[in-house]
Write a protein that holds these residues in place. Structure first.
Motif, PDB file in Angstrom:
ATOM      1  N   ILE A   1       0.855  -1.189   0.000  1.00  0.00           N
ATOM      2  CA  ILE A   1       0.000   0.000   0.000  1.00  0.00           C
ATOM      3  C   ILE A   1       0.889   1.236   0.000  1.00  0.00           C
ATOM      4  CG2 ILE A   1      -1.784   1.317   1.214  1.00  0.00           C
ATOM      5  CD1 ILE A   1      -2.788  -1.350   0.150  1.00  0.00           C
ATOM      6  N   LEU A   2       0.759   2.059  -1.046  1.00  0.00           N
ATOM      7  CA  LEU A   2       1.465   3.327  -1.125  1.00  0.00           C
ATOM      8  C   LEU A   2       0.584   4.385  -0.481  1.00  0.00           C
ATOM      9  CD1 LEU A   2       3.809   5.104  -2.225  1.00  0.00           C
ATOM     10  CD2 LEU A   2       2.405   5.430  -4.275  1.00  0.00           C
ATOM     11  N   SER A   3       1.100   5.032   0.561  1.00  0.00           N
ATOM     12  CA  SER A   3       0.369   6.100   1.252  1.00  0.00           C
ATOM     13  C   SER A   3       1.092   7.414   1.015  1.00  0.00           C
ATOM     14  CB  SER A   3       0.292   5.822   2.754  1.00  0.00           C
ATOM     15  OG  SER A   3      -0.430   4.634   2.988  1.00  0.00           O
ATOM     16  N   VAL A   4       0.365   8.389   0.500  1.00  0.00           N
ATOM     17  CA  VAL A   4       0.923   9.711   0.220  1.00  0.00           C
ATOM     18  C   VAL A   4       0.072  10.744   0.943  1.00  0.00           C
ATOM     19  CG1 VAL A   4       1.572  11.373  -1.562  1.00  0.00           C
ATOM     20  CG2 VAL A   4       1.678   8.924  -2.060  1.00  0.00           C
ATOM     21  N   THR A   5       0.726  11.621   1.709  1.00  0.00           N
ATOM     22  CA  THR A   5       0.041  12.706   2.404  1.00  0.00           C
ATOM     23  C   THR A   5       0.495  14.020   1.778  1.00  0.00           C
ATOM     24  OG1 THR A   5      -0.006  11.421   4.446  1.00  0.00           O
ATOM     25  CG2 THR A   5      -0.371  13.789   4.639  1.00  0.00           C
ATOM     26  N   VAL A   6      -0.469  14.771   1.272  1.00  0.00           N
ATOM     27  CA  VAL A   6      -0.192  16.048   0.613  1.00  0.00           C
ATOM     28  C   VAL A   6      -0.865  17.136   1.436  1.00  0.00           C
ATOM     29  CG1 VAL A   6      -0.399  17.370  -1.522  1.00  0.00           C
ATOM     30  CG2 VAL A   6      -0.224  14.872  -1.628  1.00  0.00           C
ATOM     31  N   PRO A   7      -0.075  17.914   2.208  1.00  0.00           N
ATOM     32  CA  PRO A   7      -0.662  18.967   3.032  1.00  0.00           C
ATOM     33  C   PRO A   7      -1.178  20.129   2.190  1.00  0.00           C
ATOM     34  CG  PRO A   7       1.612  18.504   3.702  1.00  0.00           C
ATOM     35  CD  PRO A   7       1.356  17.785   2.422  1.00  0.00           C
ATOM     36  N   LYS A   8      -2.242  20.732   2.663  1.00  0.00           N
ATOM     37  CA  LYS A   8      -2.746  21.946   2.021  1.00  0.00           C
ATOM     38  C   LYS A   8      -1.813  23.094   2.358  1.00  0.00           C
ATOM     39  CE  LYS A   8      -7.605  20.615   2.178  1.00  0.00           C
ATOM     40  NZ  LYS A   8      -8.919  20.915   2.761  1.00  0.00           N
ATOM     41  N   SER A   9      -1.705  24.044   1.458  1.00  0.00           N
ATOM     42  CA  SER A   9      -0.853  25.207   1.677  1.00  0.00           C
ATOM     43  C   SER A   9      -1.535  26.139   2.666  1.00  0.00           C
ATOM     44  CB  SER A   9      -0.602  25.926   0.358  1.00  0.00           C
ATOM     45  OG  SER A   9       0.224  27.037   0.567  1.00  0.00           O
ATOM     46  N   THR A  10      -0.747  26.611   3.634  1.00  0.00           N
ATOM     47  CA  THR A  10      -1.317  27.523   4.636  1.00  0.00           C
ATOM     48  C   THR A  10      -1.176  28.974   4.226  1.00  0.00           C
ATOM     49  OG1 THR A  10       0.781  27.495   5.834  1.00  0.00           O
ATOM     50  CG2 THR A  10      -0.909  25.938   6.539  1.00  0.00           C
ATOM     51  N   THR A  11      -0.325  29.244   3.250  1.00  0.00           N
ATOM     52  CA  THR A  11      -0.162  30.635   2.803  1.00  0.00           C
ATOM     53  C   THR A  11      -1.242  30.958   1.779  1.00  0.00           C
ATOM     54  OG1 THR A  11       1.364  29.985   1.044  1.00  0.00           O
ATOM     55  CG2 THR A  11       2.328  30.581   3.165  1.00  0.00           C
ATOM     56  N   SER A  12      -1.666  32.197   1.815  1.00  0.00           N
ATOM     57  CA  SER A  12      -2.703  32.614   0.864  1.00  0.00           C
ATOM     58  C   SER A  12      -2.062  32.842  -0.503  1.00  0.00           C
ATOM     59  CB  SER A  12      -3.407  33.882   1.345  1.00  0.00           C
ATOM     60  OG  SER A  12      -2.482  34.949   1.365  1.00  0.00           O
ATOM     61  N   GLY A  13      -2.876  32.801  -1.538  1.00  0.00           N
ATOM     62  CA  GLY A  13      -2.382  32.977  -2.884  1.00  0.00           C
ATOM     63  C   GLY A  13      -2.107  34.417  -3.251  1.00  0.00           C
ATOM     64  N   THR A  14      -2.573  35.320  -2.426  1.00  0.00           N
ATOM     65  CA  THR A  14      -2.357  36.743  -2.758  1.00  0.00           C
ATOM     66  C   THR A  14      -1.250  37.308  -1.882  1.00  0.00           C
ATOM     67  OG1 THR A  14      -4.018  37.445  -1.145  1.00  0.00           O
ATOM     68  CG2 THR A  14      -4.777  37.035  -3.387  1.00  0.00           C
ATOM     69  N   LYS A  15      -0.560  38.260  -2.443  1.00  0.00           N
ATOM     70  CA  LYS A  15       0.520  38.921  -1.724  1.00  0.00           C
ATOM     71  C   LYS A  15       0.394  40.422  -1.942  1.00  0.00           C
ATOM     72  CE  LYS A  15       5.501  39.114  -1.259  1.00  0.00           C
ATOM     73  NZ  LYS A  15       6.779  38.632  -1.734  1.00  0.00           N
TER      74      LYS A  15
END
Length: 162
Positions: free
Chosen positions: A143-157
């Motif tokens: 079983i391949l388990s992959v965890t992809v965290p969501k980005s906490t930084t906003s897309g705007t700067k």
């Protein structure tokens, strides 16, 4: 126990879709010299990220590549090679991913060959920004388990004018 699948009757359409998937894979394998298949994955979302669990029995870790093709698209690809177990190991490769059956095993006639062989590729596009630097993957018991965290930084700067 039967060697062949039976389709249960009832309101569940999953067996029908599985049969259609198998037909597509079988049809495409006859047209190309390199066999391919598509491993099955469970994908779930939590508050902090996405979790993928895929079935890759018998696949070595060195035969799996995981990369991002763009900021929100994860690609998992690799290769599976299977061989038949015979008394001698002097068989020559028959085609990519398969070994020829030795002379001592030539008396056998296969009724079904259902093991997946060849190359695989799965692409997952995430609906939100992800943190590519914090992705974690593990392979345990096929079983391949992959965890992809969501980005906490906003897309705007905000840019200040000087």
């Amino acid at each position: 126990m039967s060697l062949f699948r039976t389709i249960p009757t009832g309101g569940d359409f999953a067996p029908l879709f599985r049969l259609l998937d198998d037909y597509d894979v079988h049809r495409s394998n006859k047209q190309t010299s390199v066999r391919s298949f598509s491993p099955r994955f469970d994908v779930r979302e939590s508050e902090d990220g996405y979790h993928l669990d895929g079935e890759l029995p018998g696949v070595d870790q060195k035969d799996i590549d995981i990369e991002f093709s763009d900021p929100q698209t994860l690609v998992i690809k690799g290769r599976v090679e299977r061989s038949t177990h015979t008394e001698s190991d002097d068989s020559e490769p028959q085609s990519e991913g398969e070994k020829q059956v030795s002379k001592t095993d030539s008396k056998h006639r296969y009724w079904a060959t259902e093991r997946s062989v060849g190359e695989f590729l799965r692409t997952f596009a995430f609906p939100t920004r992800v943190d590519q630097d914090s992705v974690k993957a593990s392979l345990k018991n096929g079983i391949l388990s992959v965890t992809v965290p969501k980005s906490t930084t906003s897309g705007t700067k905000k840019i200040t004018i000087e």
